[in-house]
Design an enzyme around this catalytic site. Structure first.
Site, mmCIF file in Angstrom:
data_model
loop_
_atom_site.group_PDB
_atom_site.id
_atom_site.type_symbol
_atom_site.label_atom_id
_atom_site.label_comp_id
_atom_site.label_asym_id
_atom_site.label_seq_id
_atom_site.Cartn_x
_atom_site.Cartn_y
_atom_site.Cartn_z
ATOM 1 N N LYS A 79 -0.415 1.291 15.055
ATOM 2 C CA LYS A 79 -1.350 1.926 14.116
ATOM 3 C C LYS A 79 -2.630 2.293 14.855
ATOM 4 O O LYS A 79 -3.147 1.479 15.639
ATOM 5 C CB LYS A 79 -1.627 0.959 12.967
ATOM 6 N N SER A 154 -2.339 1.774 3.866
ATOM 7 C CA SER A 154 -2.817 2.704 4.877
ATOM 8 C C SER A 154 -1.902 2.804 6.098
ATOM 9 O O SER A 154 -2.022 3.768 6.850
ATOM 10 C CB SER A 154 -4.215 2.285 5.328
ATOM 11 N N SER A 178 -1.841 -3.007 2.970
ATOM 12 C CA SER A 178 -1.514 -1.845 3.801
ATOM 13 C C SER A 178 -0.311 -1.960 4.731
ATOM 14 O O SER A 178 0.078 -0.969 5.338
ATOM 15 C CB SER A 178 -2.727 -1.439 4.624
HETATM 16 N N1 GLN Z 1 -5.210 0.143 -0.560
HETATM 17 C C1 GLN Z 1 -6.181 -0.830 -0.128
HETATM 18 C C2 GLN Z 1 -7.512 -0.169 0.149
HETATM 19 O O1 GLN Z 1 -7.588 1.012 0.058
HETATM 20 C C3 GLN Z 1 -5.671 -1.583 1.036
HETATM 21 C C4 GLN Z 1 -5.990 -1.030 2.369
HETATM 22 C C5 GLN Z 1 -5.560 -1.909 3.497
HETATM 23 O O2 GLN Z 1 -4.845 -2.897 3.317
HETATM 24 N N2 GLN Z 1 -6.008 -1.548 4.687
HETATM 25 O O3 GLN Z 1 -8.480 -0.818 0.428
#
Ligand code: GLN
Length: 487
Positions: A79, A154, A178
């Site tokens: 990532k 994400s 995410s």
């Molecule tokens: N969807 C969550 C957010 O937007 C989780 C993001 C994540 O785990 N990096 O904060």
């Protein structure tokens, strides 16, 4: 069998028996990326030269009769918010568009030490803020099961790369779901370890008390192996736990006896899609069939998880992202009047709207007068959520439930409604708030042909239980062997 369809174990077998070389494996994936990633959109940077060099080293080690490492010759996609020395690390943001880290993250060093072949860097929501990979400043990633749908986020690039056969393994990060949510949307395995299990050194910070790196893979064994490589104490991250790393890969095939599974009734109430609910119930029945007992449990404060998460995460983000001022780090505007204007212009130009929203929310909630009312209160609720899990895990070994309320939504469907997007983190963000490990495994396909995930949660440091239980389910089912029809 095509190399790009093989699991990590199958690839290792082929490599160890010298039926194929690591260069052949790397070339197969690199060629696949070249042929198909324009359509999938998983990669932001492909490192063909670096990958082939690492592959040659793995081949040389094997040829010399040495161990090639736990991942000798296995390709991994990382990532793009994990620092890779000499390789651009953008966080999918204009702010870091040209940032080339001078050092490797701890996990990257571990990967290299164990012979992994880094294919390149994969797409994400900008600074990992989002659930759809749509907030990436650079490209759209599609869900390989249906290109009109989001891969989730994400870590959408990670999950899409695996689902499309562009990488067998990927490193993702999970701050509020995410890793698990995109794994669920793309029909792959994703594991968020216990907070502190994996060093965050070199992970670009979003919300430091919640961020955790972890594996995504085609099957449970792949995640066990990748976790085996990246977990462990690292003095460079003060929150990284100094605890032994069990032999997850060695114990994986041992079923758990007398398993007690907890199911939270409230998770099946309003808002959960019928098909997802049915798949999760069917999965619980699989465990019952394997001799597990199933008990209804309560997590009384879980309903506050989204509100709590969306205070704590933006507060920490507003602080963490203060460093991007165009002086210490990142993009600097070309036109400005004075110093303050330079900060404003640089940040205004280079951050996308979701990142700006988080910074504003967090700054506001931390400001004098609101701090006690919002941030401090959120910390207290977080403690109560943790307490709920402590109580629940005195009665059950694992909690089984949905990962997400629905299957993958369409790209653009929730973009204009941030609240709806945030609410979909209801089942995942609880694990981050409590610091406990969670896994998402493939557990169904909807009528529309989209994957459905099952989430298992375990007490802190019980990744072993999580992986073995996941493997028990995997042995009974074949969801993890399905590929999108278009492939
Ligand atoms: N969807 C969550 C957010 O937007 C989780 C993001 C994540 O785990 N990096 O904060």
């Amino acid at each position: 069998m095509s190399l790009t369809r093989a699991s990590t174990d199958e690839l290792l077998q082929l490599l160890d028996s010298r039926e194929v070389s690591a260069v052949e494996v790397a070339t197969a994936f690199l060629d696949e990326i070249e042929a198909r990633d324009e359509q999938i959109g998983a990669f932001l940077t492909v490192d063909r030269d670096g990958a082939l060099t690492a592959a040659r080293t793995a081949d040389e080690r094997r040829a010399a009769g040495e161990s090639a490492g736990l991942l000798g010759g296995i390709p991994v996609a990382v990532k793009d918010l994990v620092c890779t020395r000499g390789l651009r690390t953008t966080c999918a943001s204009r702010m870091l568009e040209n940032f080339v880290p001078p050092y490797d993250a701890h996990v990257v060093r571990r990967l290299r030490d164990e012979g992994a072949v880094l294919l390149g860097k994969v797409n994400l929501d900008e600074f990992a803020m989002g659930s759809s990979t749509e907030t990436s400043a650079f490209r759209r990633t599609v869900n390989p099961w249906n290109s009109e749908h989001s891969p989730g986020g994400s870590s959408g690039g990670s999950a899409a790369a695996i689902a499309a056969g562009l990488a067998p393994l990927s490193i993702g990060s999970d701050t509020g779901g995410s890793i698990r949510q995109p794994a669920s949307f793309c029909g792959v395995v994703g594991l968020k370890p216990t907070y502190g299990r994996v060093s965050r050194y070199g992970l670009v910070a979003f919300a430091s008390s919640l961020d955790q790196l972890g594996p995504l893979s085609r099957d449970v064994s792949g995640s066990a192996r990748l976790l085996q490589v990246i977990a462990g104490h690292d003095p460079q991250d003060a929150t990284c736990l100094n605890v032994p790393v069990p032999d997850w890969t060695g114990q994986l095939e041992q079923p758990l006896e007398g398993l007690k599974i907890g199911v939270v009734a409230e998770q099946f109430a309003d808002g959960l899609d019928d098909e997802v609910a049915a798949a999760v119930r069917a999965a619980v029945e699989v465990y019952r069939g394997l001799g597990a007992t199933v008990e209804e449990i309560e997590l009384p404060h879980a309903r506050h998880s989204v509100a709590t998460y969306y205070l704590i995460a933006p507060c920490e983000a507003s602080s963490n992202l203060a460093r991007y001022d165009g002086v210490h780090y990142g993009h600097r505007a070309e036109q400005f009047d004075d110093m303050v204007d330079m900060y404003a212009a640089s940040r205004g130009e280079a951050f996308g709207s979701e990142v700006k929203r988080r910074i504003m929310l967090g700054t506001w909630a931390l400001s004098s007068g609101y701090y006690e009312a919002y941030y401090l209160k959120a910390l207290k609720v977080r403690r109560l959520i943790r307490q709920d899990f402590d109580d629940a895990f005195r009665r059950v070994d694992l909690i089984a439930g949905p990962v997400t309320p629905t299957t993958a939504f369409r790209t653009g469907e929730l973009t204009g409604d941030p609240l709806a997007m945030y609410l979909a983190d209801i089942y995942t963000s609880i694990a981050n708030l409590a610091g406990i490990p969670g896994i998402s495994i493939p557990a169904g396909i909807s009528q529309a042909g989209l994957p459905i995930g099952l989430q298992l949660l375990a007490p802190s440091l019980e990744e072993d239980r999580l992986l073995r239980a996941a493997r028990m389910y995997e042995r009974e089912t074949n969801w993890h062997t399905r590929w999108p029809a278009s492939l």
